[in-house]
Write an enzyme that holds these catalytic residues in place. Structure first.
Site, PDB file in Angstrom:
ATOM      1  N   THR A 195       2.337   3.331  -7.092  1.00  0.00           N
ATOM      2  CA  THR A 195       2.610   3.630  -5.708  1.00  0.00           C
ATOM      3  C   THR A 195       1.950   4.911  -5.548  1.00  0.00           C
ATOM      4  O   THR A 195       1.341   5.550  -6.688  1.00  0.00           O
ATOM      5  CB  THR A 195       4.237   3.712  -5.193  1.00  0.00           C
ATOM      6  OG1 THR A 195       4.168   3.895  -3.874  1.00  0.00           O
ATOM      7  CG2 THR A 195       4.915   4.899  -6.122  1.00  0.00           C
ATOM      8  N   VAL A 244       0.859  -1.177  -0.072  1.00  0.00           N
ATOM      9  CA  VAL A 244      -0.024  -0.013   0.016  1.00  0.00           C
ATOM     10  C   VAL A 244       0.852   1.240   0.082  1.00  0.00           C
ATOM     11  O   VAL A 244       1.977   1.224   0.543  1.00  0.00           O
ATOM     12  CB  VAL A 244      -1.050   0.002   1.211  1.00  0.00           C
ATOM     13  CG1 VAL A 244      -1.851   1.448   1.073  1.00  0.00           C
ATOM     14  CG2 VAL A 244      -1.621  -1.304   1.304  1.00  0.00           C
ATOM     15  N   CYS A 245       0.565   2.022  -1.082  1.00  0.00           N
ATOM     16  CA  CYS A 245       1.257   3.432  -0.852  1.00  0.00           C
ATOM     17  C   CYS A 245       2.730   3.184  -1.178  1.00  0.00           C
ATOM     18  O   CYS A 245       3.280   2.611  -2.061  1.00  0.00           O
ATOM     19  CB  CYS A 245       1.037   4.076   0.395  1.00  0.00           C
ATOM     20  SG  CYS A 245       1.348   6.005   0.554  1.00  0.00           S
ATOM     21  N   SER A 246       3.617   4.036  -0.387  1.00  0.00           N
ATOM     22  CA  SER A 246       5.202   3.871  -0.553  1.00  0.00           C
ATOM     23  C   SER A 246       5.396   2.383  -0.050  1.00  0.00           C
ATOM     24  O   SER A 246       6.745   2.345  -0.073  1.00  0.00           O
ATOM     25  CB  SER A 246       5.697   4.959   0.200  1.00  0.00           C
ATOM     26  OG  SER A 246       5.412   5.082   1.512  1.00  0.00           O
TER      27      SER A 246
END
Length: 321
Positions: free
Chosen positions: A127, A107-109
């Protein structure tokens, strides 16, 4: 069938990266009546692990002690991700857990941690749009696509920023149980089952560098403050007191984008702000942003945000309660 979900967190992680998917899995277990998703959290050390917002999550099992088969590995992100890429204990721990997982997600970074562990080599991935250039620059073997809400490559899934973890988890539930259960979970959590559009609608296209030269920095400020003025290269060169050729070369060298590109980005951002903060008709928005016509406004929005100006206004216009 028990579906063991292991979520990797760290000091300074983004709480919603973890909590969003965890609540999707918990709701799916409740609504299915099977209770099949069992969520665990792990980190480098047992004990309280504090998110960037100050809330602490209790970790019972450190990553080195997590054993056995895993159905879904979820690596979260957060502002602290960059500092942790050099932490071999964490990166190697993620790589080890991935080896015993049916599918691996971020998830995300968190995608940067997967990439550092070599788990995204030769794959397409996404990302958070703010971290896309970092992922692209650090890991050239990863094909970075910064627009999708999530990307599936075999049994490796990556998602965009923060709330996109909910979209990812809903897609995982749909893969496991079908779209009917995923739809019921989305309704229960009051979220989209399929979010309209990609994450480019949330990003700001202005990515030019501030020039080293004070006169050029002042010129950028002039462009941003006066989008409807004559901002052609000849006019800007006169404003800067340079020849057109010299101006174009120096501006591009110092800002990283050509003068024409900078003007378009600045006008696109001006139009975005007008759509968010006013009820002006599109003709007036286009005129005041320096884009001339609604047709040009539409093309610019499709190019930068992959959404129409009207759709953008409906989603993001500030309204009084």
């Amino acid at each position: 069938m028990q579906r063991r979900v292991v979520m990797v967190i760290f000091e300074g992680f983004q709480l919603l990266d973890m909590a969003g998917p965890a609540d999707v899995f918990a709701m799916a277990a409740l609504l299915s009546g099977e209770g099949d998703y069992q969520v665990e959290v792990t980190s480098l050390r047992e004990g309280n692990v504090r998110a960037v917002n100050g809330i602490a999550i209790a970790v019972d099992t450190p990553i080195a002690d997590v054993t056995g088969p895993i159905d879904t590995l979820v690596v979260v992100g957060g502002w602290a991700t960059m500092e942790l890429l050099a932490n071999r204990e964490l990166v190697d721990g993620i790589a080890r857990l991935a080896g015993s997982s049916r599918r691996v997600t971020s998830v995300c970074s968190g995608a940067l941690l997967l990439a550092e562990a070599g788990l995204l080599d030769g794959m397409r991935a996404t990302t958070h749009w703010l971290a896309a250039d970092e992922l692209r620059g650090r890991y050239p073997r990863v094909e970075v696509d910064s627009d999708p809400i999530y990307v599936k490559e075999g049994q490796v899934w990556t998602s965009a920023g923060v709330t996109a973890g909910i979209d990812l988890a809903l897609a995982l539930v749909a893969e496991d149980h079908g779209h009917a259960l995923a739809r019921d979970v989305a309704c229960a959590l009051v979220v989209y089952l399929h979010r309209p559009g990609g994450q480019s609608q949330f990003s700001v296209p202005m990515n030019a560098l501030p020039p080293r030269s004070e006169p050029l920095r002042e010129l950028q400020a002039f462009i941003d403050a006066n989008p409807a003025d004559d901002l052609s290269v000849p006019a800007l060169a006169r404003h800067a007191g340079m020849s057109e050729r010299h101006f174009s070369r120096v501006f591009t060298e110092q800002s990283g984008v050509s003068p024409g590109r900078y003007v378009e980005l600045s006008r696109a951002d001006a139009a975005r702000r007008l759509l968010e903060t006013t009820d002006h008709p599109l003709e007036r928005v286009a005129r005041e942003a320096g884009l001339g016509t609604p047709e040009t406004l539409y093309r610019v929005f499709r190019r930068h945000w992959r959404i129409s100006p009207g759709d953008y206004r409906r989603r993001f216009q500030a309204k009084e309660c």
